[in-house]
Design a protein around this motif. Structure first.
Motif, PDB file in Angstrom:
ATOM      1  N   LEU A   1       0.859  -1.120  -0.146  1.00 35.85           N
ATOM      2  CA  LEU A   1       0.159   0.017   0.163  1.00 35.85           C
ATOM      3  C   LEU A   1       0.793   1.093   0.094  1.00 35.85           C
ATOM      4  CD1 LEU A   1      -2.780  -0.758   2.479  1.00 35.85           C
ATOM      5  CD2 LEU A   1      -2.639  -1.186   0.141  1.00 35.85           C
ATOM      6  N   LYS A   2       2.191   1.098   0.667  1.00 36.97           N
ATOM      7  CA  LYS A   2       2.956   2.137   0.539  1.00 36.97           C
ATOM      8  C   LYS A   2       4.374   1.661   0.448  1.00 36.97           C
ATOM      9  CE  LYS A   2       3.336   6.636   2.984  1.00 36.97           C
ATOM     10  NZ  LYS A   2       2.813   7.445   4.225  1.00 36.97           N
ATOM     11  N   SER A   3       5.371   2.193  -0.086  1.00 38.97           N
ATOM     12  CA  SER A   3       6.723   1.850   0.137  1.00 38.97           C
ATOM     13  C   SER A   3       7.707   2.905   0.259  1.00 38.97           C
ATOM     14  CB  SER A   3       7.145   1.052  -1.259  1.00 38.97           C
ATOM     15  OG  SER A   3       6.489   0.077  -1.593  1.00 38.97           O
ATOM     16  N   PHE A   4       8.937   2.480   0.701  1.00 39.38           N
ATOM     17  CA  PHE A   4       9.786   3.481   1.332  1.00 39.38           C
ATOM     18  C   PHE A   4      11.483   2.868   0.761  1.00 39.38           C
ATOM     19  CE2 PHE A   4       6.680   4.088   4.100  1.00 39.38           C
ATOM     20  CZ  PHE A   4       6.404   5.090   4.151  1.00 39.38           C
ATOM     21  N   LYS A   5      12.289   3.531   0.355  1.00 40.14           N
ATOM     22  CA  LYS A   5      13.609   3.305  -0.075  1.00 40.14           C
ATOM     23  C   LYS A   5      14.534   4.137   0.827  1.00 40.14           C
ATOM     24  CE  LYS A   5      17.052   2.300  -3.765  1.00 40.14           C
ATOM     25  NZ  LYS A   5      17.068   2.244  -5.298  1.00 40.14           N
ATOM     26  N   THR A   6      15.527   3.103   1.892  1.00 39.39           N
ATOM     27  CA  THR A   6      16.306   3.859   2.652  1.00 39.39           C
ATOM     28  C   THR A   6      17.428   4.518   1.989  1.00 39.39           C
ATOM     29  OG1 THR A   6      17.620   2.062   3.309  1.00 39.39           O
ATOM     30  CG2 THR A   6      15.542   2.469   4.503  1.00 39.39           C
ATOM     31  N   LYS A   7      18.378   5.013   2.734  1.00 40.53           N
ATOM     32  CA  LYS A   7      19.673   5.718   2.143  1.00 40.53           C
ATOM     33  C   LYS A   7      20.745   4.617   1.813  1.00 40.53           C
ATOM     34  CE  LYS A   7      20.326   8.255   5.956  1.00 40.53           C
ATOM     35  NZ  LYS A   7      21.033   8.976   6.720  1.00 40.53           N
ATOM     36  N   GLN A   8      20.327   3.201   2.470  1.00 39.06           N
ATOM     37  CA  GLN A   8      21.263   2.234   2.093  1.00 39.06           C
ATOM     38  C   GLN A   8      20.767   1.286   0.920  1.00 39.06           C
ATOM     39  OE1 GLN A   8      20.026   2.838   5.452  1.00 39.06           O
ATOM     40  NE2 GLN A   8      21.907   3.772   6.108  1.00 39.06           N
ATOM     41  N   GLY A   9      19.721   1.858   0.196  1.00 37.63           N
ATOM     42  CA  GLY A   9      18.798   1.096  -0.744  1.00 37.63           C
ATOM     43  C   GLY A   9      18.020   0.124  -0.564  1.00 37.63           C
TER      44      GLY A   9
END
Length: 402
Positions: A53-61
């Motif tokens: 429903l929602k996604s995130f990408k961190t600084k580490q990929g």
């Protein structure tokens, strides 16, 4: 059970949680999969990674997905098809509190700002093709249960053996351990039970690993592990297979831990709990007071940990190929250096069969060291806070051919 049988149980427990490490080293680095294998892996990915429903990408990929709590991977397990999600344990034990002498990592410090999943979802690390390649390698490796430790595996632990254990707690000191390719260093707290030939276990803690560049390839991560049969057919790390039911939308398994201790300086720890719900038999994992999720009782046989465990352990473990010097454990320093320099697990407690939190009696806990020239364990049992029950453990490593 006699002392020899206790040792067999301990060894088989270590065998179970170290299987993936031995498997990876024995296989070496697999070649790039064929086009047909890639197609099959992609089909598996579509089945494992549920619609987000929602996604995130961190600084580490790293990509984290917010998944409908009722549509997570756990319910692909054939034993959980009709399982009703439990949002929290029916009863929480009242743990004994200690003075805090180091900084605690809270759930709010695990993810970078801006990552927030909506109500009704859980946060899950997205599985990649590399994750699946790793899992396939594990399937291709046979494993014979025996009463010998796998070569290259070392541990230094404090162990508790009694007839009925329904919960364990510990505040695990966090260190940013640097390991080489094909090596692992971990701090762990665990429960186990069942006959030695069908050992069930659950463990939680932190892990630094370069066994596979895609498995915890960057610094220290929160980890969990479970098996119902000594890893013959069941279980996995984190959520790499169906089984663990996630309920938290803030604490993903496998998350990078960024608050780490400094030698001679500030110390960080995380409060972890494994607790069996007396009403359902489910084993709950609790981080910093927040319910992360649980392993349903149906995953385990009645002779395993479905009806209580009979063994608990706290301490450190490492793995390295025989041709290489073994890595550091804990802070890389021996226990005698003490607080601020040696790694520790403080606030050791257990829940007995009646559901009561206890400080273990001194005589019920024994330390075990497989390679005392490289790693040691020191059990602390003072009468006053803050070290009523604790373990200092670790060492610089350097063992070769053991």
């Amino acid at each position: 059970m006699g002392s020899s049988n206790n040792l067999v149980l301990l060894i088989l427990f270590v065998l179970a949680i170290s299987l993936t490490l031995v498997a990876e080293a024995s296989q070496g680095h697999r070649e790039t999969p064929s086009e047909e294998e890639k197609k099959d892996l992609k089909r598996q990915l579509r089945a494992i990674n549920k619609p987000a429903l929602k996604s995130f990408k961190t600084k580490q990929g790293i990509i984290y997905d917010c998944i409908d709590i009722h549509k997570q991977l756990a319910f692909d397990h054939h034993l959980l098809k009709n399982h009703s999600v439990q949002l929290k344990p029916t009863v929480l034990p009242e743990w004994i509190t200690y003075k805090n002498i180091s900084q605690k990592v809270s759930p709010l410090q695990l993810l970078q700002k801006g990552i927030s999943c909506p109500d009704g979802t859980v946060i899950v690390k997205r599985t990649t093709m590399q994750d699946l390649m790793h899992a396939e390698r594990l399937k291709s490796v046979g494993f014979n249960s025996s009463n010998r430790l796998p070569a290259g595996h070392h541990y230094a632990t404090a162990d508790y053996k009694r007839t009925s254990v329904s919960g364990v707690k510990g505040s695990i000191n966090i260190w940013d351990v640097q390991v080489a390719q094909d090596q692992v260093s971990m701090a762990t707290m665990a429960v186990a039970g069942g006959p030695v030939e069908q050992l069930a276990s659950i463990s939680v803690g932190w892990m630094a690993s370069q066994v596979n560049p895609w498995l915890y390839g960057d610094h220290v991560h929160l980890y969990t592990y479970w098996t119902g049969d000594g890893y013959r057919r069941t279980g996995c790390y984190d959520v790499r297979c169906p089984g663990f039911v996630q309920v938290s939308k803030r604490i993903p398994l496998g998350v990078l831990i960024q608050k780490v201790s400094i030698y001679g300086g500030i110390q960080y720890q995380m409060d972890l709990v494994l607790h069996q719900d007396h009403a359902t038999g489910d084993w709950w994992f609790i981080f910093g007071g927040e319910n992360v999720g649980y392993w349903p009782a149906s995953l385990f046989s009645p002779g395993g940990v479905a009806n209580r465990a009979n063994y608990a352990s706290w301490g450190g473990q490492v793995y390295s190929p025989l041709t290489e010097a073994s890595p550091v454990m804990g802070s890389g320093h021996f226990p005698d250096e003490g607080f601020g320099k040696a790694a520790f697990i403080n606030g050791i407690q257990i829940i007995d069969g009646s559901g009561t939190a206890l400080i273990p009696q001194i005589y019920t806990i024994k330390t075990h060291e497989t390679s005392p020239t490289c790693y040691k364990a020191k059990y602390i049992h003072d009468d006053e806070e803050p070290w009523i029950r604790a373990i200092f453990y670790g060492g610089p490593g350097g063992c070769i051919g053991q």
